[in-house]
Design an enzyme around this catalytic site. Sequence first.
Site, mmCIF file in Angstrom:
data_model
loop_
_atom_site.group_PDB
_atom_site.id
_atom_site.type_symbol
_atom_site.label_atom_id
_atom_site.label_comp_id
_atom_site.label_asym_id
_atom_site.label_seq_id
_atom_site.Cartn_x
_atom_site.Cartn_y
_atom_site.Cartn_z
ATOM 1 N N CYS A 89 0.845 -1.198 0.000
ATOM 2 C CA CYS A 89 0.000 0.000 0.000
ATOM 3 C C CYS A 89 0.878 1.245 0.000
ATOM 4 O O CYS A 89 1.194 1.779 1.050
ATOM 5 C CB CYS A 89 -0.906 0.022 1.233
ATOM 6 S SG CYS A 89 -1.809 -1.488 1.505
ATOM 7 N N LEU A 90 1.288 1.654 -1.163
ATOM 8 C CA LEU A 90 2.109 2.859 -1.259
ATOM 9 C C LEU A 90 1.208 4.037 -1.583
ATOM 10 O O LEU A 90 0.332 3.936 -2.442
ATOM 11 C CB LEU A 90 3.156 2.699 -2.346
ATOM 12 C CG LEU A 90 4.157 1.564 -2.127
ATOM 13 C CD1 LEU A 90 5.096 1.456 -3.325
ATOM 14 C CD2 LEU A 90 4.954 1.790 -0.863
#
Length: 94
Positions: A89-90
């Site tokens: 989850c960037l």
Amino acid sequence: MASQGRIVKELQEVGKDDKVSGIKATPVVAGDIRHLKGTIPGPQGTPYEGGVFEIDIVLPKQYPFEPPKMKYLTKIWHPNISSQTGAICLVRKV
């Protein structure tokens, strides 16, 4: 298909470097180079040192114009990894 050749070449490069980096990527099913299982060793000097982390990698048909879909198979706590799904989850700043 041009992307198939690129994927083969990139997998060969990963294979050449695995002795130094410890990073590996192999097809989940023989002959399907678009679905890979990757392994990454934990970096030295970090709480992850000594661990080996497995990642599920799916390369879309539009690769390299569309990024791979990746998620950790190994349970890991990290602020950029979903604790439920293992998804990376960037957050991109615009």
